[in-house]
Design an enzyme around this catalytic site. Structure first.
Site, PDB file in Angstrom:
ATOM      1  N   GLU A  37      -6.147   5.011   6.436  1.00 15.00           N
ATOM      2  CA  GLU A  37      -6.403   3.899   5.518  1.00 15.00           C
ATOM      3  C   GLU A  37      -7.015   2.742   6.298  1.00 15.00           C
ATOM      4  O   GLU A  37      -6.294   1.876   6.802  1.00 15.00           O
ATOM      5  CB  GLU A  37      -5.078   3.443   4.899  1.00 15.00           C
ATOM      6  CG  GLU A  37      -4.432   4.490   4.030  1.00 15.00           C
ATOM      7  CD  GLU A  37      -4.088   3.907   2.669  1.00 15.00           C
ATOM      8  OE1 GLU A  37      -4.360   4.565   1.674  1.00 15.00           O
ATOM      9  OE2 GLU A  37      -3.595   2.772   2.619  1.00 15.00           O
ATOM     10  N   GLU A  50      -0.337  -2.871   3.776  1.00 17.39           N
ATOM     11  CA  GLU A  50       0.215  -4.068   3.116  1.00 17.39           C
ATOM     12  C   GLU A  50       1.638  -4.336   3.596  1.00 17.39           C
ATOM     13  O   GLU A  50       2.069  -5.483   3.674  1.00 17.39           O
ATOM     14  CB  GLU A  50       0.148  -3.920   1.582  1.00 17.39           C
ATOM     15  CG  GLU A  50      -1.281  -4.131   1.102  1.00 17.39           C
ATOM     16  CD  GLU A  50      -1.638  -3.397  -0.182  1.00 17.39           C
ATOM     17  OE1 GLU A  50      -0.730  -2.930  -0.891  1.00 17.39           O
ATOM     18  OE2 GLU A  50      -2.848  -3.278  -0.467  1.00 17.39           O
ATOM     19  N   HIS A  68       2.298   1.597   5.203  1.00 17.82           N
ATOM     20  CA  HIS A  68       1.090   1.135   4.506  1.00 17.82           C
ATOM     21  C   HIS A  68       0.656  -0.214   5.091  1.00 17.82           C
ATOM     22  O   HIS A  68       1.502  -1.042   5.462  1.00 17.82           O
ATOM     23  CB  HIS A  68       1.377   0.993   3.005  1.00 17.82           C
ATOM     24  CG  HIS A  68       0.147   0.742   2.201  1.00 17.82           C
ATOM     25  ND1 HIS A  68      -0.398  -0.517   2.074  1.00 17.82           N
ATOM     26  CD2 HIS A  68      -0.664   1.584   1.523  1.00 17.82           C
ATOM     27  CE1 HIS A  68      -1.497  -0.431   1.335  1.00 17.82           C
ATOM     28  NE2 HIS A  68      -1.676   0.833   0.989  1.00 17.82           N
ATOM     29  N   ASN A  82      -1.125   5.232  -5.609  1.00 21.10           N
ATOM     30  CA  ASN A  82      -0.191   4.212  -5.115  1.00 21.10           C
ATOM     31  C   ASN A  82      -0.263   3.011  -6.058  1.00 21.10           C
ATOM     32  O   ASN A  82      -1.222   2.252  -6.026  1.00 21.10           O
ATOM     33  CB  ASN A  82      -0.599   3.821  -3.683  1.00 21.10           C
ATOM     34  CG  ASN A  82       0.259   2.705  -3.118  1.00 21.10           C
ATOM     35  OD1 ASN A  82       1.306   2.373  -3.678  1.00 21.10           O
ATOM     36  ND2 ASN A  82      -0.191   2.123  -2.014  1.00 21.10           N
ATOM     37  N   GLY A 123      -8.256  -2.397  -1.069  1.00 15.98           N
ATOM     38  CA  GLY A 123      -8.275  -3.449  -2.082  1.00 15.98           C
ATOM     39  C   GLY A 123      -9.461  -4.388  -1.964  1.00 15.98           C
ATOM     40  O   GLY A 123      -9.488  -5.440  -2.587  1.00 15.98           O
ATOM     41  N   SER A 179     -10.133   1.659  -1.440  1.00 17.91           N
ATOM     42  CA  SER A 179     -11.129   1.459  -2.503  1.00 17.91           C
ATOM     43  C   SER A 179     -11.773   2.754  -2.994  1.00 17.91           C
ATOM     44  O   SER A 179     -12.982   2.811  -3.217  1.00 17.91           O
ATOM     45  CB  SER A 179     -12.205   0.466  -2.031  1.00 17.91           C
ATOM     46  OG  SER A 179     -11.616  -0.799  -1.779  1.00 17.91           O
ATOM     47  N   LYS A 205       1.515   0.391  -6.066  1.00 17.14           N
ATOM     48  CA  LYS A 205       1.861  -0.891  -5.426  1.00 17.14           C
ATOM     49  C   LYS A 205       2.835  -1.671  -6.331  1.00 17.14           C
ATOM     50  O   LYS A 205       3.720  -1.075  -6.921  1.00 17.14           O
ATOM     51  CB  LYS A 205       0.603  -1.687  -5.093  1.00 17.14           C
ATOM     52  CG  LYS A 205      -0.414  -0.821  -4.331  1.00 17.14           C
ATOM     53  CD  LYS A 205      -1.549  -1.582  -3.763  1.00 17.14           C
ATOM     54  CE  LYS A 205      -2.479  -0.603  -3.037  1.00 17.14           C
ATOM     55  NZ  LYS A 205      -3.504  -1.260  -2.283  1.00 17.14           N
TER      56      LYS A 205
END
Ligand code: PGA
Length: 287
Positions: free
Chosen positions: A194, A119, A117, A18, A200, A240, A20
């Protein structure tokens, strides 16, 4: 291209990068040219074969602006790699500034989308309801969807992980007998666990935590959807993942791959994740 997995194929391993909001069209081209070049000498034969057989699948998720460039370079890559979008709207057209529809993605040859996701949830107001709307609409339009779920740090620390995952799944897959649920057994709907606290942050779930959460998701599917859906649905881990930490995570029997953010931006990392997948496939005895 989408991962078309007949029932006879195992869940296998999926390595998804991904990107991003990284890599415009030029950097995408640089990455893909380097990927092809490096893979000629560093992709193992067993990995190459596993990719060709479809037991190991490679996926990259560039930003929307770079997808068309990626698709145009797809044929120059000597092993199968799929490109997926990071989001799409549930409506097919209309006054939705800044959004993109499924038919626009199909027009440039994209048939897979990541939905929900964290985010998107954290910064752009995505909820389980909007993630479900997107998922339903895109599945009906023939897309493959990778649907994300996971708990935040407070929820984990207060022992609410299972409760949160169950609530999310009930809201994302509200009718287990029809709708979204029917796409699980055809592998058009893939899940990604996730944990928000791991995305991150450099904090990776331990293999035990990941395996436990994946098992909880699989148990939910077996209780609320079907045994078949529970066994057939690939569940990816994201948060991560690094080359160093990926071996123990991908070795877990209920972890069917990884959704990798930061570490997927380096060509050599992406190849090493694929080689690890090729190597670990023989240990995946399920199905
Ligand atoms: P990260 O991102 O690997 O950079 O933590 C994972 C993800 O967002 O899917």
């Amino acid at each position: 291209m989408i991962f078309s997995l007949p029932h006879s194929l195992p869940r296998g391993i999926i390595i998804a990068g991904n990107w991003k909001m990284n890599f415009g069209p030029k950097e995408t081209e640089t990455f893909l040219v380097a990927l092809e070049k490096r893979s000629q000498t560093t992709l193992s034969t067993e990995t190459r074969e596993a990719l060709k057989r479809g037991h190991l699948r490679a996926c990259l998720l560039p930003p929307l602006i770079s997808l068309e460039k990626a698709i145009s370079l797809q044929k120059q890559i000597s092993f199968p790699v799929q490109f997926a979008a990071q989001n799409a709207h549930w409506e097919r057209e209309g006054a939705f500034t800044g959004e993109i529809s499924g038919s626009m993605l199909q027009e440039i040859g994209v048939h897979s989308v990541l939905i929900g996701h964290s985010e998107r949830r954290q910064f752009f107001g995505e909820t389980n309801t909007t993630a479900r709307l997107r998922t339903e609409s895109l599945l009906q339009q023939g897309f493959q969807v990778i649907l994300c779920l996971g708990e935040n740090q407070v929820e984990r620390e207060t022992g609410k992980t299972e409760e949160v995952l169950t609530r999310q799944l009930l809201e994302l897959i509200p009718d287990p007998r029809k709708g979204i649920a029917s796409f699980l057994i055809t592998r058009k709907l893939i899940l990604a666990y996730e944990p928000i606290w791991a995305i991150g942050t450099g904090l990776t779930a331990s293999p035990e935590q990941a395996e436990d959460a994946h098992l909880k998701i699989r148990n939910f599917l077996s209780q609320h959807v079907s045994q078949e859906a529970s066994q057939l649905t690939p569940i990816l881990y994201g948060g991560s993942v690094t080359p160093e930490k990926s071996r123990t995570l991908l070795s877990c029997s209920n972890v069917d791959g990884a959704l990798i953010g930061g570490a997927s931006l380096k060509v050599e990392n992406f190849i090493s994740f694929l080689n690890l997948g090729g190597e670990l496939l023989k240990t995946k005895t399920h199905l």
